[in-house]
Design a protein around this motif. Structure first.
Motif, PDB file in Angstrom:
ATOM      1  N   MET A 229      -5.298  -5.320  86.327  1.00 23.69           N
ATOM      2  CA  MET A 229      -5.379  -6.055  85.060  1.00 23.69           C
ATOM      3  C   MET A 229      -6.276  -7.282  85.147  1.00 23.69           C
ATOM      4  O   MET A 229      -6.684  -7.827  84.125  1.00 23.69           O
ATOM      5  CB  MET A 229      -3.969  -6.498  84.630  1.00 23.69           C
ATOM      6  N   GLY A 230      -6.543  -7.747  86.369  1.00 29.56           N
ATOM      7  CA  GLY A 230      -7.379  -8.921  86.549  1.00 29.56           C
ATOM      8  C   GLY A 230      -6.670 -10.139  87.096  1.00 29.56           C
ATOM      9  O   GLY A 230      -7.295 -11.186  87.291  1.00 29.56           O
ATOM     10  N   TYR A 231      -5.376 -10.018  87.358  1.00 26.52           N
ATOM     11  CA  TYR A 231      -4.643 -11.150  87.931  1.00 26.52           C
ATOM     12  C   TYR A 231      -5.057 -11.339  89.396  1.00 26.52           C
ATOM     13  O   TYR A 231      -5.362 -10.384  90.103  1.00 26.52           O
ATOM     14  CB  TYR A 231      -3.135 -10.917  87.844  1.00 26.52           C
ATOM     15  N   THR A 232      -5.066 -12.598  89.808  1.00 28.38           N
ATOM     16  CA  THR A 232      -5.475 -12.927  91.178  1.00 28.38           C
ATOM     17  C   THR A 232      -4.321 -13.443  92.031  1.00 28.38           C
ATOM     18  O   THR A 232      -4.340 -13.284  93.252  1.00 28.38           O
ATOM     19  CB  THR A 232      -6.569 -14.008  91.160  1.00 28.38           C
ATOM     20  N   ASP A 233      -3.341 -14.094  91.387  1.00 28.04           N
ATOM     21  CA  ASP A 233      -2.279 -14.783  92.117  1.00 28.04           C
ATOM     22  C   ASP A 233      -0.922 -14.484  91.496  1.00 28.04           C
ATOM     23  O   ASP A 233      -0.806 -14.202  90.298  1.00 28.04           O
ATOM     24  CB  ASP A 233      -2.520 -16.294  92.090  1.00 28.04           C
ATOM     25  N   LEU A 234       0.099 -14.600  92.322  1.00 27.38           N
ATOM     26  CA  LEU A 234       1.470 -14.353  91.883  1.00 27.38           C
ATOM     27  C   LEU A 234       2.324 -15.597  92.051  1.00 27.38           C
ATOM     28  O   LEU A 234       2.153 -16.369  92.998  1.00 27.38           O
ATOM     29  CB  LEU A 234       2.105 -13.229  92.703  1.00 27.38           C
ATOM     30  N   GLU A 235       3.262 -15.742  91.131  1.00 30.29           N
ATOM     31  CA  GLU A 235       4.378 -16.665  91.293  1.00 30.29           C
ATOM     32  C   GLU A 235       5.623 -15.781  91.265  1.00 30.29           C
ATOM     33  O   GLU A 235       5.897 -15.108  90.265  1.00 30.29           O
ATOM     34  CB  GLU A 235       4.419 -17.695  90.168  1.00 30.29           C
ATOM     35  N   LEU A 236       6.357 -15.765  92.361  1.00 29.63           N
ATOM     36  CA  LEU A 236       7.477 -14.846  92.491  1.00 29.63           C
ATOM     37  C   LEU A 236       8.730 -15.352  91.794  1.00 29.63           C
ATOM     38  O   LEU A 236       8.909 -16.548  91.576  1.00 29.63           O
ATOM     39  CB  LEU A 236       7.790 -14.610  93.969  1.00 29.63           C
ATOM     40  N   ALA A 237       9.593 -14.414  91.466  1.00 30.91           N
ATOM     41  CA  ALA A 237      10.945 -14.706  90.981  1.00 30.91           C
ATOM     42  C   ALA A 237      11.896 -13.786  91.733  1.00 30.91           C
ATOM     43  O   ALA A 237      11.492 -12.746  92.258  1.00 30.91           O
ATOM     44  CB  ALA A 237      11.044 -14.464  89.478  1.00 30.91           C
ATOM     45  N   GLY A 238      13.164 -14.176  91.808  1.00 32.41           N
ATOM     46  CA  GLY A 238      14.151 -13.290  92.407  1.00 32.41           C
ATOM     47  C   GLY A 238      14.508 -13.572  93.847  1.00 32.41           C
ATOM     48  O   GLY A 238      15.115 -12.729  94.520  1.00 32.41           O
ATOM     49  N   TYR A 239      14.178 -14.783  94.348  1.00 31.75           N
ATOM     50  CA  TYR A 239      14.527 -15.103  95.730  1.00 31.75           C
ATOM     51  C   TYR A 239      16.039 -15.246  95.891  1.00 31.75           C
ATOM     52  O   TYR A 239      16.725 -15.860  95.073  1.00 31.75           O
ATOM     53  CB  TYR A 239      13.858 -16.404  96.168  1.00 31.75           C
ATOM     54  N   GLY A 240      16.542 -14.700  97.003  1.00 34.64           N
ATOM     55  CA  GLY A 240      17.951 -14.866  97.355  1.00 34.64           C
ATOM     56  C   GLY A 240      18.251 -14.162  98.659  1.00 34.64           C
ATOM     57  O   GLY A 240      17.721 -13.075  98.933  1.00 34.64           O
ATOM     58  N   ASN A 241      19.069 -14.784  99.492  1.00 31.71           N
ATOM     59  CA  ASN A 241      19.487 -14.190 100.768  1.00 31.71           C
ATOM     60  C   ASN A 241      18.297 -13.791 101.627  1.00 31.71           C
ATOM     61  O   ASN A 241      18.320 -12.749 102.300  1.00 31.71           O
ATOM     62  CB  ASN A 241      20.392 -12.981 100.515  1.00 31.71           C
ATOM     63  N   GLY A 242      17.261 -14.604 101.591  1.00 36.42           N
ATOM     64  CA  GLY A 242      16.111 -14.348 102.439  1.00 36.42           C
ATOM     65  C   GLY A 242      15.201 -13.236 101.954  1.00 36.42           C
ATOM     66  O   GLY A 242      14.295 -12.817 102.688  1.00 36.42           O
ATOM     67  N   LYS A 243      15.408 -12.766 100.729  1.00 41.70           N
ATOM     68  CA  LYS A 243      14.604 -11.676 100.194  1.00 41.70           C
ATOM     69  C   LYS A 243      14.072 -12.018  98.804  1.00 41.70           C
ATOM     70  O   LYS A 243      14.560 -12.939  98.152  1.00 41.70           O
ATOM     71  CB  LYS A 243      15.436 -10.390 100.095  1.00 41.70           C
ATOM     72  N   ILE A 244      13.088 -11.244  98.371  1.00 38.42           N
ATOM     73  CA  ILE A 244      12.645 -11.268  96.981  1.00 38.42           C
ATOM     74  C   ILE A 244      13.168  -9.986  96.358  1.00 38.42           C
ATOM     75  O   ILE A 244      12.652  -8.897  96.620  1.00 38.42           O
ATOM     76  CB  ILE A 244      11.114 -11.345  96.862  1.00 38.42           C
ATOM     77  N   GLY A 245      14.233 -10.106  95.574  1.00 39.93           N
ATOM     78  CA  GLY A 245      14.930  -8.910  95.117  1.00 39.93           C
ATOM     79  C   GLY A 245      15.547  -8.223  96.324  1.00 39.93           C
ATOM     80  O   GLY A 245      16.338  -8.825  97.049  1.00 39.93           O
ATOM     81  N   ASP A 246      15.147  -6.969  96.535  1.00 40.50           N
ATOM     82  CA  ASP A 246      15.654  -6.216  97.693  1.00 40.50           C
ATOM     83  C   ASP A 246      14.635  -6.125  98.815  1.00 40.50           C
ATOM     84  O   ASP A 246      14.836  -5.369  99.779  1.00 40.50           O
ATOM     85  CB  ASP A 246      16.041  -4.793  97.249  1.00 40.50           C
ATOM     86  N   VAL A 247      13.541  -6.870  98.712  1.00 45.79           N
ATOM     87  CA  VAL A 247      12.435  -6.745  99.668  1.00 45.79           C
ATOM     88  C   VAL A 247      12.399  -7.958 100.592  1.00 45.79           C
ATOM     89  O   VAL A 247      12.441  -9.103 100.138  1.00 45.79           O
ATOM     90  CB  VAL A 247      11.091  -6.602  98.929  1.00 45.79           C
ATOM     91  N   GLU A 248      12.298  -7.712 101.876  1.00 46.96           N
ATOM     92  CA  GLU A 248      12.166  -8.795 102.843  1.00 46.96           C
ATOM     93  C   GLU A 248      10.890  -9.593 102.549  1.00 46.96           C
ATOM     94  O   GLU A 248       9.870  -9.036 102.108  1.00 46.96           O
ATOM     95  CB  GLU A 248      12.097  -8.239 104.266  1.00 46.96           C
ATOM     96  N   CYS A 249      10.944 -10.904 102.808  1.00 47.99           N
ATOM     97  CA  CYS A 249       9.816 -11.770 102.474  1.00 47.99           C
ATOM     98  C   CYS A 249       8.519 -11.315 103.153  1.00 47.99           C
ATOM     99  O   CYS A 249       7.451 -11.272 102.519  1.00 47.99           O
ATOM    100  CB  CYS A 249      10.132 -13.215 102.858  1.00 47.99           C
ATOM    101  N   ALA A 250       8.587 -10.977 104.428  1.00 47.46           N
ATOM    102  CA  ALA A 250       7.384 -10.546 105.151  1.00 47.46           C
ATOM    103  C   ALA A 250       6.824  -9.257 104.551  1.00 47.46           C
ATOM    104  O   ALA A 250       5.597  -9.087 104.448  1.00 47.46           O
ATOM    105  CB  ALA A 250       7.701 -10.353 106.628  1.00 47.46           C
ATOM    106  N   ASP A 251       7.711  -8.363 104.144  1.00 44.61           N
ATOM    107  CA  ASP A 251       7.262  -7.103 103.549  1.00 44.61           C
ATOM    108  C   ASP A 251       6.622  -7.339 102.178  1.00 44.61           C
ATOM    109  O   ASP A 251       5.626  -6.685 101.826  1.00 44.61           O
ATOM    110  CB  ASP A 251       8.434  -6.134 103.409  1.00 44.61           C
ATOM    111  N   TYR A 252       7.207  -8.258 101.414  1.00 45.19           N
ATOM    112  CA  TYR A 252       6.644  -8.547 100.082  1.00 45.19           C
ATOM    113  C   TYR A 252       5.245  -9.141 100.227  1.00 45.19           C
ATOM    114  O   TYR A 252       4.324  -8.791  99.472  1.00 45.19           O
ATOM    115  CB  TYR A 252       7.555  -9.499  99.320  1.00 45.19           C
ATOM    116  N   LYS A 253       5.084 -10.021 101.188  1.00 45.03           N
ATOM    117  CA  LYS A 253       3.766 -10.622 101.417  1.00 45.03           C
ATOM    118  C   LYS A 253       2.733  -9.550 101.747  1.00 45.03           C
ATOM    119  O   LYS A 253       1.611  -9.563 101.223  1.00 45.03           O
ATOM    120  CB  LYS A 253       3.843 -11.646 102.540  1.00 45.03           C
ATOM    121  N   LYS A 254       3.111  -8.588 102.610  1.00 44.36           N
ATOM    122  CA  LYS A 254       2.176  -7.527 102.984  1.00 44.36           C
ATOM    123  C   LYS A 254       1.838  -6.656 101.776  1.00 44.36           C
ATOM    124  O   LYS A 254       0.671  -6.252 101.589  1.00 44.36           O
ATOM    125  CB  LYS A 254       2.748  -6.670 104.107  1.00 44.36           C
ATOM    126  N   MET A 255       2.843  -6.348 100.948  1.00 42.64           N
ATOM    127  CA  MET A 255       2.579  -5.544  99.748  1.00 42.64           C
ATOM    128  C   MET A 255       1.576  -6.235  98.829  1.00 42.64           C
ATOM    129  O   MET A 255       0.675  -5.600  98.270  1.00 42.64           O
ATOM    130  CB  MET A 255       3.891  -5.301  98.989  1.00 42.64           C
TER     131      MET A 255
END
Length: 348
Positions: A68-94
């Motif tokens: 779509m043309g977006y360059t950057d993200l601001e995340l939502a859903g942090y809790g228990n060391g994860k973003i939603g159900d995804v580990e932080c390191a994994d989300y960064k790689k995605m």
């Protein structure tokens, strides 16, 4: 019976008294542009905008966001060391695999009593959150949930919690901030300030009622005063200080910055440009928001907002959409919002 001249005169008195309320931004914008999107130097998206549509397939959803043309993200859903159900390191790689940068994150502690005996609990939350956000590689951490503030003392306690959180973040190379909704523009006044304001308003109502007629009929006079009071209540109060001001005053500029949500400022009867003008050193980020698709409602003057933001050095902003009342898919709204901003000549 009041004539047109009397009414205009009464309106002028209202404005001069400071009861006319906040000025609003009118829109001169057009709808979404149809040109094929490319990108901008910075075009951020708050992932809250997509909710479960993104969570159902994070890698695939991130790829769509990039397209779509977006360059950057601001995340939502942090809790228990994860973003939603995804580990932080994994989300960064995605995100990296999709060609996106995680620049900011919204998160709040599940603690609602901002008292000194709770400060240690806040510290524990923010220390752990900072560690996880170092893993994500963010530049900003932003609290979007509003504490309960009913007095100036409450604001001082909240400011202390924010300063401590800001210190943990700063030590890790992250800027910590706070994001407004409309409630922060409610005013907090002392008992004495409120009593003086109430007295002044009663005297003003008596004056207007005498000017505008109603005859000698007590019921007519009561109805007229009730009508005038209702009109004034919609204009906002100038008594005391807004919660947003109290938060700015009670936080250390070297530790706490602010993210201005321009839509919620307007919904709080404020002009976003006036706040950016008044506090150019405190606002570092924007939330670009509309009723749904950016630029479609006709109520937001985004050109003036962007011009003011750029003039004080703000270059980073995030699109945010709430749910659509017509039931359209969130990806549709996010895509159309990107088209509007990419084709807007006032967006760098």
């Amino acid at each position: 019976m009041a004539n047109r001249r009397d009414f205009i005169k009464s309106s002028a008195i209202l404005a001069a008294s400071g009861m006319a309320g906040a000025s609003f931004l009118s829109s001169c914008g057009t709808g979404s542009a149809e040109a094929t999107p490319t990108s901008k130097s910075f075009l951020g998206l708050q992932t809250y905008s997509l909710g479960d549509e993104l969570n159902a397939d994070v890698p695939g959803g991130l790829a769509k966001i990039k397209e779509m043309g977006y360059t950057d993200l601001e995340l939502a859903g942090y809790g228990n060391g994860k973003i939603g159900d995804v580990e932080c390191a994994d989300y960064k790689k995605m995100a990296e695999d999709a060609g996106l940068k995680i620049t900011s994150s919204h998160l709040s502690p599940s603690i609602w009593l901002y008292r000194p005996d709770k400060f240690d609990q806040f510290d524990e939350f923010w220390k752990k959150a900072v560690e996880d956000h170092v893993t994500l590689g963010v530049k900003y951490m932003v609290q979007p949930s509003m504490p309960n503030i009913t007095s100036r003392d409450d604001a001082k306690n909240v400011g202390e919690v924010f300063n401590r959180a800001g210190k943990f973040a700063k030590d890790a190379g992250i800027s910590w901030g706070y994001h407004n909704h409309s409630g922060e523009f409610k005013r907090i006044a002392s008992k004495e300030e409120q009593e003086a304001a109430d007295k002044a308003q009663r005297e003003m109502l008596d004056q207007y009622a005498a000017m505008m007629g109603g005859g000698g009929d007590p019921e007519e006079q009561a109805a007229l005063k009730a009508s005038l009071a209702a009109m004034m209540s919609g204009m906002g109060s100038s008594v005391g200080e807004t919660i947003e001001e109290l938060l700015i005053q009670n936080t250390d500029p070297s530790l706490v910055m602010f993210q201005l949500d321009v839509y919620w400022a307007v919904m709080g009867q404020q002009d976003p440009c006036e706040w950016l003008e008044k506090y150019p050193d405190r606002y570092k980020l924007l939330h670009i928001k509309d009723r749904w698709i950016i630029g479609d409602s006709g109520m937001m003057n985004f050109e003036k907002i962007f011009n003011k933001a750029y003039s004080i050095g703000i270059t980073e902003f995030f699109v945010e959409l709430e749910g659509d009342s017509k039931g359209r898919r969130q990806f549709e709204g996010v895509a159309e919002s990107a088209k509007y901003l990419i084709n807007a000549p006032f967006v760098m």
